[in-house]
Design an enzyme around this catalytic site. Sequence first.
Site, PDB file in Angstrom:
ATOM      1  N   GLY A 183     -11.348   5.581  32.972  1.00 48.94           N
ATOM      2  CA  GLY A 183     -12.175   6.607  33.615  1.00 48.94           C
ATOM      3  C   GLY A 183     -13.268   7.194  32.739  1.00 48.94           C
ATOM      4  O   GLY A 183     -14.050   8.021  33.197  1.00 48.94           O
ATOM      5  N   LEU A 215     -17.813   2.456  36.290  1.00 43.72           N
ATOM      6  CA  LEU A 215     -17.404   2.803  37.654  1.00 43.72           C
ATOM      7  C   LEU A 215     -16.258   3.820  37.654  1.00 43.72           C
ATOM      8  O   LEU A 215     -16.172   4.653  38.554  1.00 43.72           O
ATOM      9  CB  LEU A 215     -16.973   1.535  38.409  1.00 43.72           C
ATOM     10  CG  LEU A 215     -18.067   0.480  38.593  1.00 43.72           C
ATOM     11  CD1 LEU A 215     -17.538  -0.728  39.369  1.00 43.72           C
ATOM     12  CD2 LEU A 215     -19.266   1.073  39.313  1.00 43.72           C
ATOM     13  N   TYR A 219     -13.895 -12.692  43.296  1.00 46.24           N
ATOM     14  CA  TYR A 219     -13.331 -13.965  42.831  1.00 46.24           C
ATOM     15  C   TYR A 219     -11.808 -13.875  42.653  1.00 46.24           C
ATOM     16  O   TYR A 219     -11.187 -14.811  42.170  1.00 46.24           O
ATOM     17  CB  TYR A 219     -14.058 -14.510  41.600  1.00 46.24           C
ATOM     18  CG  TYR A 219     -14.124 -13.637  40.368  1.00 46.24           C
ATOM     19  CD1 TYR A 219     -12.979 -13.320  39.646  1.00 46.24           C
ATOM     20  CD2 TYR A 219     -15.347 -13.162  39.909  1.00 46.24           C
ATOM     21  CE1 TYR A 219     -13.043 -12.534  38.501  1.00 46.24           C
ATOM     22  CE2 TYR A 219     -15.424 -12.366  38.767  1.00 46.24           C
ATOM     23  CZ  TYR A 219     -14.256 -12.065  38.072  1.00 46.24           C
ATOM     24  OH  TYR A 219     -14.319 -11.289  36.939  1.00 46.24           O
TER      25      TYR A 219
END
Length: 296
Positions: A22, A26, A154
């Site tokens: 974190g 992102l 993927y």
Amino acid sequence: MYNQPMLPAQTFTSKVIIVTGGGTGLGKSMTRYFLELGATVIITSRKIEVLSKTAEELSAATGSTCIPIVCDVRDYDAVEHMLQSAIEKCGKVDMLVNNAAGNFISPTERLSHRAFDSVVDIVLKGTYNCTLACGKYWIENKLSASVLNIVTTYSWTGSGYVVPSACGKAGVLALTRSLAVEWGKYHIRLNAIAPGPFPTEGAWSRLVPPGMEDDFDMAKKNAVGRLGEHQELANLAAYLLSDFAAFMTGEVVVIDGAEWLKGAGEFNMLDKLPTQLWDMMELMRKERGERREERE
Ligand code: HXC
Ligand code: NAP
């Protein structure tokens, strides 16, 4: 519109969320939004300086509490210790985001087994370590809970040159779907997000070959023609974690501007055909039809 916050401001009031990885990228963007929605967020990773700086910045910016706790998710004892300190500091933990990852590009035959381990251990082992520790705590204390796993597209297509990551992420997807069913009876939901390209320092510095930035323009690979914005991913993450998604579990939501489908569809390369060629083919088809009618 898509880069605006989406959910009501009180969505996470009194909720405690752990976000692995974190401190950066992102994970940091999701953490910021969860804090804006009223959550207390524990951010965890290996580098305490990075975590502390992010926690300070985000607490000041949002007025909510962001707590840094150092933890290498590959080490189960460290994960249990991190969870116990989170519970001591916050009274409880309600949600977990397995976002920490490791990745790099390489021909697989050039990798040592240690290189393979280093990625799979962070991605898969890190995710099951955190999920198992939290799951035991939630089940023992009869707490309902929600888990969000960050995978990739993927995870199901596979991909050359990032094979350890593909193996790890495929395992995380299997974990998400399997436990969603097994732990539904304990009111624990698990979902996943498969992001397309969302620029971050961590991913771009490792996955874009130096000097080939133009050839690897990810914006050109999808149907929408742009990169993802962090807020649109944070919106989806907050929704899936929250009670608004109470009937969603075991799901993986793709947010990639149809990137992987564009690569998969047999005839998608016909995008490259100019309008004049379509016009010409249409004309030829009509002429053939007219000749057939004349003969009949
Ligand atoms: C080949 C490599 C390598 C590379 C390391 N190794 N980097 N091999 N190519 N680029 C090898 C080392 O030589 C060593 O093997 C082994 O891997 C372990 O290396 P360490 O540096 O000791 O590992 P460690 O310090 O644990 O670091 C882990 C890491 C590193 C994965 C190598 O990159 C890392 O910390 N990453 C965290 C952040 C990250 O990767 N973010 C990107 C996520 S992006 P030997 O045999 O020499 O001992 C993502 C997006 C996907 O997942 C989709 C995008 C569109
Ligand atoms: P990032 O900033 O490099 O994030 C990775 C995070 O994982 C870092 O904060 C790192 O912190 C942490 N981490 C690595 N090893 C760890 C360990 N052993 N223990 C605890 N934490 C560890 O990259 P990102 O782009 O934001 O990626 C976030 C997630 O999105 C990943 O799961 C990635 O696979 C996924 N994803 C990203 C994209 C994209 O386009 N960016 C696309 C698809 C999927 P420390 O170094 O401090 O430990």
